[in-house]
Design an enzyme around this catalytic site. Structure first.
Site, PDB file in Angstrom:
ATOM      1  N   ASN A 109     -15.950   7.014  -5.901  1.00  0.00           N
ATOM      2  CA  ASN A 109     -16.008   5.284  -6.584  1.00  0.00           C
ATOM      3  C   ASN A 109     -16.232   4.115  -6.313  1.00  0.00           C
ATOM      4  O   ASN A 109     -17.228   4.046  -6.251  1.00  0.00           O
ATOM      5  CB  ASN A 109     -13.993   5.202  -7.041  1.00  0.00           C
ATOM      6  CG  ASN A 109     -14.105   3.860  -7.431  1.00  0.00           C
ATOM      7  OD1 ASN A 109     -13.942   2.797  -7.424  1.00  0.00           O
ATOM      8  ND2 ASN A 109     -14.184   4.639  -9.420  1.00  0.00           N
TER       9      ASN A 109
ATOM     10  N   LYS B  34       0.940  -0.787   0.287  1.00  0.00           N
ATOM     11  CA  LYS B  34       0.217   0.638  -0.153  1.00  0.00           C
ATOM     12  C   LYS B  34       0.655   0.908  -0.006  1.00  0.00           C
ATOM     13  O   LYS B  34       2.054   1.214   0.415  1.00  0.00           O
ATOM     14  CB  LYS B  34      -1.134   0.345   1.209  1.00  0.00           C
ATOM     15  CG  LYS B  34      -2.395   0.517   1.383  1.00  0.00           C
ATOM     16  CD  LYS B  34      -2.824   0.157   0.187  1.00  0.00           C
ATOM     17  CE  LYS B  34      -4.883   0.997   0.151  1.00  0.00           C
ATOM     18  NZ  LYS B  34      -5.530   0.325  -0.465  1.00  0.00           N
TER      19      LYS B  34
ATOM     20  N   SER C 266      -7.834  -5.360 -10.902  1.00  0.00           N
ATOM     21  CA  SER C 266      -6.298  -4.542 -11.475  1.00  0.00           C
ATOM     22  C   SER C 266      -6.126  -5.987 -11.578  1.00  0.00           C
ATOM     23  O   SER C 266      -4.845  -5.786 -13.477  1.00  0.00           O
ATOM     24  CB  SER C 266      -6.129  -4.066 -10.014  1.00  0.00           C
ATOM     25  OG  SER C 266      -6.694  -2.746 -10.144  1.00  0.00           O
TER      26      SER C 266
ATOM     27  N   THR D 111     -14.886  -2.318  -8.198  1.00  0.00           N
ATOM     28  CA  THR D 111     -15.030  -3.216  -6.706  1.00  0.00           C
ATOM     29  C   THR D 111     -16.663  -2.809  -6.204  1.00  0.00           C
ATOM     30  O   THR D 111     -16.903  -3.726  -4.689  1.00  0.00           O
ATOM     31  CB  THR D 111     -14.279  -1.528  -5.455  1.00  0.00           C
ATOM     32  OG1 THR D 111     -13.183  -1.612  -6.006  1.00  0.00           O
ATOM     33  CG2 THR D 111     -14.239  -1.689  -4.644  1.00  0.00           C
TER      34      THR D 111
HETATM   35  P1  NAD Z   1     -13.088   8.577  -3.539  1.00  0.00           P
HETATM   36  O1  NAD Z   1     -11.724   9.005  -3.242  1.00  0.00           O
HETATM   37  O2  NAD Z   1     -13.502   7.998  -4.315  1.00  0.00           O
HETATM   38  O3  NAD Z   1     -13.917   8.299  -1.786  1.00  0.00           O
HETATM   39  C1  NAD Z   1     -14.234   8.498  -0.567  1.00  0.00           C
HETATM   40  C2  NAD Z   1     -15.803   9.054   0.049  1.00  0.00           C
HETATM   41  O4  NAD Z   1     -15.231   8.889   1.550  1.00  0.00           O
HETATM   42  C3  NAD Z   1     -15.393  10.616  -0.241  1.00  0.00           C
HETATM   43  O5  NAD Z   1     -17.351  10.520  -1.067  1.00  0.00           O
HETATM   44  C4  NAD Z   1     -15.657  11.102   0.874  1.00  0.00           C
HETATM   45  O6  NAD Z   1     -16.157  12.219   1.009  1.00  0.00           O
HETATM   46  C5  NAD Z   1     -16.171  10.061   1.505  1.00  0.00           C
HETATM   47  N1  NAD Z   1     -15.088  10.439   3.212  1.00  0.00           N
HETATM   48  C6  NAD Z   1     -13.797  11.510   3.802  1.00  0.00           C
HETATM   49  N2  NAD Z   1     -14.434  10.767   4.421  1.00  0.00           N
HETATM   50  C7  NAD Z   1     -15.415  10.518   5.162  1.00  0.00           C
HETATM   51  C8  NAD Z   1     -16.001  10.374   5.916  1.00  0.00           C
HETATM   52  N3  NAD Z   1     -15.335  10.235   7.752  1.00  0.00           N
HETATM   53  N4  NAD Z   1     -17.352  10.265   6.499  1.00  0.00           N
HETATM   54  C9  NAD Z   1     -17.972   9.797   5.683  1.00  0.00           C
HETATM   55  N5  NAD Z   1     -17.277   9.836   4.297  1.00  0.00           N
HETATM   56  C10 NAD Z   1     -16.028  10.533   3.910  1.00  0.00           C
HETATM   57  O7  NAD Z   1     -12.089   6.331  -2.289  1.00  0.00           O
HETATM   58  P2  NAD Z   1     -13.045   5.341  -2.766  1.00  0.00           P
HETATM   59  O8  NAD Z   1     -12.177   4.254  -3.659  1.00  0.00           O
HETATM   60  O9  NAD Z   1     -14.398   5.337  -3.240  1.00  0.00           O
HETATM   61  O10 NAD Z   1     -12.861   4.597  -1.495  1.00  0.00           O
HETATM   62  C11 NAD Z   1     -12.869   4.083  -0.353  1.00  0.00           C
HETATM   63  C12 NAD Z   1     -12.911   3.213  -0.040  1.00  0.00           C
HETATM   64  O11 NAD Z   1     -12.893   2.285  -0.223  1.00  0.00           O
HETATM   65  C13 NAD Z   1     -11.624   3.369   1.418  1.00  0.00           C
HETATM   66  O12 NAD Z   1     -11.355   2.473   2.561  1.00  0.00           O
HETATM   67  C14 NAD Z   1     -11.065   2.405   0.427  1.00  0.00           C
HETATM   68  O13 NAD Z   1      -9.432   2.185   0.763  1.00  0.00           O
HETATM   69  C15 NAD Z   1     -11.627   1.173   0.195  1.00  0.00           C
HETATM   70  N6  NAD Z   1     -10.940   0.569  -1.685  1.00  0.00           N
HETATM   71  C16 NAD Z   1     -11.209   0.833  -2.851  1.00  0.00           C
HETATM   72  C17 NAD Z   1     -11.150   0.421  -3.420  1.00  0.00           C
HETATM   73  C18 NAD Z   1     -10.954   1.430  -5.112  1.00  0.00           C
HETATM   74  O14 NAD Z   1     -11.047   0.201  -5.959  1.00  0.00           O
HETATM   75  N7  NAD Z   1     -10.886   2.575  -4.803  1.00  0.00           N
HETATM   76  C19 NAD Z   1     -10.627  -0.662  -2.998  1.00  0.00           C
HETATM   77  C20 NAD Z   1     -10.917  -1.055  -2.562  1.00  0.00           C
HETATM   78  C21 NAD Z   1     -11.060  -0.656  -1.613  1.00  0.00           C
END
Ligand code: NAD
Length: 409
Positions: A216, A102, A344, A186
């Site tokens: 996302n 990571k 991925s 995801t």
């Molecule tokens: P992103 O940046 O696209 O979105 C994150 C979202 O969370 C945003 O809408 C933001 O406003 C919101 N957010 C941030 N802090 C917050 C809080 N305190 N309370 C409520 N909402 C909050 O990120 P993402 O890619 O959607 O990732 C989200 C989660 O999914 C993370 O934990 C990430 O590790 C996990 N994840 C992502 C992927 C991927 O393919 N992108 C894969 C596996 C896991």
């Protein structure tokens, strides 16, 4: 406890029901390598700022390190270490030949211009490129890192190394070697896992869903549940959320948010806080934002029947026990959100082979894999008489043990 302590606690609890050799346990206590760097960036106003960047290469037992890069103001080495550990478990439970890693940068990207974000993304690659590569370490997107950012990173890597295969970064836009289906992977994966486990969990035909985080993953999850006839009763972002008993259209919420900067004033919906969202009566609660959202402070108040962990590490270990006692099924992150890393890996494979697969092929392949692994996790939980998290860890640990045996470490 910080996220890494939580992760280690999960490991200990899994080992208690599914023992491993002392060698494997010892290897999993620490990452193989972790690096902290200073990334100097010229800001638009001519000043120079230093940002702290990280890469943790946790385990290469099952293959090259694999895991996203997070841009967030709260990112630090301990959080990245925890996320790299979870990636190790996730790749193993998904059965893909990848290890765990990571990365991150401590930054609030909202305070930077697009040009500054681009320089920062390229700066991260300049700091780490000698440790990356298709056979070595393959980063991907995470919180606040978009397909466009992955393209900048991939291009920077090609510039520095001369390797133009595009196979070192995944989650790229289609225009620079991305895979069909990656942006939805995801959330689609989360839905496939939910569907595969659904026959074992008592739920109505149409479920009411509350989604925390609308990036996302959260936005995509809300859309896919709605497309399948379910009702999205609440959505939120870092600034708070909205609730509607009749249901929200996630595409409309997204458009409204883009236009207005936040969800405040969305028609026919009630303003709620993130805390309130988590405690709403619903069938499925989807934490899709950050770690440590369901803790012993609020676990008693959770009213969902299922927690589908699309974020990494959203449930603290002591909250796990409270939810279990309340009869709430927690579908653990290392299974529920594995769709991203699986696709991925498909992207990496396409890049190396010079192929481009259709969205249908990608998602069908993902669905088959996640149905199989969800079934495995369910059966393991029945066999061990334990929760789904310990069961998923048990399968991951068994596969890591196999890899360790063949390496004769
Ligand atoms: P992103 O940046 O696209 O979105 C994150 C979202 O969370 C945003 O809408 C933001 O406003 C919101 N957010 C941030 N802090 C917050 C809080 N305190 N309370 C409520 N909402 C909050 O990120 P993402 O890619 O959607 O990732 C989200 C989660 O999914 C993370 O934990 C990430 O590790 C996990 N994840 C992502 C992927 C991927 O393919 N992108 C894969 C596996 C896991």
């Amino acid at each position: 406890m910080n996220a890494f302590d939580e992760a280690q606690e999960q490991l200990n609890r899994a080992i208690a029901v599914s023992p491993v050799t002392e060698n494997l346990h010892t290897l999993l206590l620490k990452p193989e390598r972790e690096i902290v760097v200073s990334i100097p960036i010229h800001m638009d106003d001519g000043s120079l700022r230093i940002f702290e960047g990280y890469r943790v290469q946790y385990s290469s037992l099952r293959g090259p390190y694999k895991g996203g890069v997070r841009f967030h103001s709260q990112a630090d080495i301990s959080e990245v270490r925890a996320l790299a550990f979870w990636m190790t478990m996730k790749c193993a439970v998904a059965g893909i030949a990848m290890g765990g890693g990571k990365g991150g940068i401590t930054v609030d990207p909202r305070s930077l211009s697009a040009a500054e974000i681009e320089r920062l993304a390229r700066g991260w690659v300049q700091a780490f490129y000698s440790l990356l590569g298709p056979d070595q370490d393959i980063p991907a997107p995470d919180v606040n890192t978009t397909p466009e950012i992955m393209c900048w990173m991939s291009e920077e890597y090609a510039k520095l190394t001369g390797d133009t295969r595009n196979a070192t970064f995944t989650g790229k836009a289609l225009t620079c070697g991305g895979s069909e289906g990656r942006s939805a992977a995801t959330s689609a994966g989360g839905f496939y896992v939910f569907e595969a486990l659904r026959p074992h969990i008592e739920l109505p035909a149409h479920v009411k869903v509350a989604v925390q985080g609308m990036g996302n993953v959260g936005g995509g999850t809300a859309k896919i549940f709605r497309e399948h006839g379910h009702t999205i009763i609440a959505m939120s972002d870092s600034r708070g959320g909205i609730y509607s008993a009749e249901g929200l259209d996630p595409a409309e919420v997204e458009t409204y948010k883009k236009k207005n900067g936040n969800m405040k004033g969305f028609p026919n919906a009630q303003q709620i806080s993130n805390e309130e969202l988590l405690e709403l009566p619903c069938d499925v609660l989807v934490p899709a934002a950050l770690e440590n959202q369901i803790t012993k402070k609020n676990a008693e108040k959770i009213q969902a029947k299922v927690v589908l962990e699309l974020a990494n590490g959203p449930t603290a270990t002591d909250a796990d026990d409270i939810l279990f006692k309340k009869g709430i099924a927690v579908i653990p992150d290392i299974l529920a959100n594995a769709g991203g890393v699986v696709v991925s890996t498909y992207e990496w494979e396409q890049n190396l082979k010079g192929e481009h697969w259709s969205e249908k092929d990608v998602l069908d392949k993902l669905c088959t894999l996640l149905e199989r692994e969800s079934k495995n996790v369910w059966e393991r939980s029945v066999k061990l008489k334990t929760d789904l998290r310990r069961a998923a860890f048990s399968i991951a640990l068994e596969r890591l043990e196999e890899a360790l045996r063949s390496k004769k470490v």
